[in-house]
Design a protein around this motif. Structure first.
Motif, short mmCIF file in Angstrom:
data_model
loop_
_atom_site.label_atom_id
_atom_site.label_comp_id
_atom_site.label_asym_id
_atom_site.label_seq_id
_atom_site.Cartn_x
_atom_site.Cartn_y
_atom_site.Cartn_z
N VAL A 1 0.89 -1.15 0.00
CA VAL A 1 0.00 0.00 0.00
C VAL A 1 0.93 1.22 0.00
O VAL A 1 1.64 1.47 0.99
N ARG A 2 1.00 1.95 -1.10
CA ARG A 2 1.97 3.05 -1.25
C ARG A 2 1.29 4.31 -1.78
O ARG A 2 0.29 4.22 -2.50
N TRP A 3 1.92 5.39 -1.46
CA TRP A 3 1.46 6.70 -1.94
C TRP A 3 2.27 7.09 -3.16
O TRP A 3 3.49 7.02 -3.17
N ALA A 4 1.55 7.46 -4.21
CA ALA A 4 2.21 7.90 -5.44
C ALA A 4 1.92 9.38 -5.62
O ALA A 4 0.83 9.77 -6.08
N PRO A 5 2.90 10.23 -5.27
CA PRO A 5 2.63 11.68 -5.36
C PRO A 5 2.64 12.17 -6.80
O PRO A 5 3.29 11.59 -7.67
N HIS A 6 1.87 13.19 -7.02
CA HIS A 6 1.84 13.89 -8.30
C HIS A 6 1.32 13.03 -9.46
O HIS A 6 1.44 13.43 -10.61
N ALA A 7 0.75 11.86 -9.19
CA ALA A 7 0.21 11.01 -10.27
C ALA A 7 -1.17 11.53 -10.67
O ALA A 7 -2.01 11.84 -9.82
N ALA A 8 -1.39 11.61 -11.97
CA ALA A 8 -2.67 12.09 -12.49
C ALA A 8 -3.53 10.98 -13.05
O ALA A 8 -4.74 11.15 -13.24
N THR A 9 -2.91 9.82 -13.35
CA THR A 9 -3.64 8.66 -13.90
C THR A 9 -3.17 7.42 -13.17
O THR A 9 -2.09 7.41 -12.54
N PRO A 10 -3.95 6.29 -13.23
CA PRO A 10 -3.49 5.06 -12.61
C PRO A 10 -2.17 4.58 -13.17
O PRO A 10 -1.33 4.05 -12.43
#
Length: 413
Positions: A47-56
């Motif tokens: 379970v991770r946080w993906a910063p600045h991602a706009a799409t999957p």
């Protein structure tokens, strides 16, 4: 106020509840409300946080997770394309559900499937396996493939079912004839049978014959004939008869079990018989009351205990009708005037009795003659020299006193 820490705690709780191992990078700071964009990525491993991602696709790349073939991608619980932008105004949760490997037995032949479909039915549809009417799938189509790695599909067979004069098609994948008919609401009931039998395997070719069998109980009424009997009645005059009691038929009842097959009667069995009403005999009373009557004759008054209307004939030694002459009688007396013959059925009771016939005179019953059928009859004896011809109805008086009761024919034959 929105709290990233609260969201993080909730995601970690969900991950632990689902059994996901959680790995967090210490170098990655927790998101804050001032973060411009990003998404949580949830897989079976992380379970991770993906910063600045706009799409999957950007989120998965950011955390180093690839999208396997047949995997299911969802954003906030909804199916989502990898290159589709996240919804505005909220933090996206990207979840990757990998495909599972399972074995599907189709009519006994194995088929391996890789699927991430949420249900077994959708997994078959994605694999190009079409379910037809009557097919049997175990487990049920709505079961998740992740919950079962083995499934079996039995294709339905279409056969003709013959029921009496009617024929129709039945499609079923049931293992036995009885189960297939039950699914079609045609299960044999009671005495009904099938060919093949209801426990036989459902045939892949041919037909099934359903014999509708039923029984019903019927009651059959049969008349019982009554008998007739005679009864001496002292209140009735001699030589009179009277029906004292009319006969009545009795009633016998039979309980029968009648069997029908396909609408036709094939047999009946009598299970019980009883007399519902006993017959009543017909009773005819005959008179035994003797009344002395006085007959006025040219020979004077004659007292009679019995008076009959008879047909009289006459005979003599050479008028016997036998082709020769004889003056012998049955009693041994010589044939002459005063000898009276009667038929044999009378003679046993009347032999030796004294009688009187108007126009003939007194006589004694001492001989037997042939008689005339259907008539009371006497034959008046003569000698050849004094013979007189008789062929007429007359009165026969039995001269009093009467003989003992056991020598009286109460009913004349």
């Amino acid at each position: 106020m929105f709290s990233w820490q609260r969201l993080m705690g909730w995601l970690l709780g969900v991950a632990l509840l689902l059994g996901f191992p959680v790995f967090a990078r210490a170098a990655e700071p927790a998101p804050t409300p001032s973060a411009p964009s990003g998404a949580w990525v949830v897989t079976a491993e992380v379970v991770r946080w993906a910063p600045h991602a706009a799409t999957p696709a950007e989120a998965l790349k950011a955390v180093g997770v690839s999208l396997p073939a047949e995997a299911v991608l969802t954003v906030n619980g909804q199916a989502w394309k990898p290159d589709r932008s996240f919804p505005a105004g909220s933090v996206a949760v990207v979840q990757v559900q990998p495909a599972v490997k399972m074995t599907l037995m189709v009519d006994g032949a194995p088929l391996t499937l890789q699927t991430a479909a949420p249900s077994l039915g959708e997994a078959l549809w994605r694999a190009g396996v079409t379910l037809h009417e009557g097919d049997r799938l175990l487990p049920a189509p709505w079961v998740s493939p992740a919950a079962t790695r083995d499934a079996a599909l039995k294709r339905a067979v279409r056969l003709q079912v013959q029921e009496g004069k009617q024929a129709f098609l039945l499609t079923s994948a049931a293992p036995t004839v009885g189960q297939a008919l039950a699914e079609a609401n045609l299960a044999p009931q009671g005495l009904e049978t099938t060919v093949p039998g209801d426990v036989a395997p459902f045939p892949e070719k041919g037909s099934v014959v359903l014999h509708r069998v039923w029984e019903k109980v019927v009651l059959r009424q049969l008349p019982v004939a009554f008998t007739s009997k005679t009864e001496a009645r002292a209140d009735l005059p001699l030589d009179t008869v009277k029906v004292v009691q009319e006969g009545q038929y009795g009633l016998q009842v039979q309980r029968m079990r009648v069997r029908y097959e396909d609408g036709k009667e094939v047999g009946r069995v009598v299970e019980d018989t009883w007399l519902a009403r006993a017959p009543q005999p017909r009773i005819v009373g005959y008179g035994t009351k003797i009344t002395i009557q006085t007959l006025q004759t040219p020979d004077g008054p004659v007292k009679c205990w019995r008076v009959l209307r008879v047909y009289a004939t006459s005979y003599s030694p050479c008028r016997l009708g036998v082709g020769h002459c004889s003056d012998k009688t049955f009693s041994g007396a010589t044939l002459r005037k005063g000898i009276v013959a009667v038929k044999r059925s009378w003679y046993g009771y009347m032999a030796g009795q004294k009688v009187y016939v108007p126009g003939y005179g007194f006589g004694t019953i001492a001989d037997i003659g042939g008689g005339i059928p259907g008539r009371y009859w006497i034959d008046l004896g003569y000698t050849d020299s004094d013979y007189q011809s008789w062929h007429q109805w007359t009165t026969l008086c039995f001269v009093a006193p009467p003989p003992p009761p056991n020598q009286i024919p109460w009913i004349l034959p």
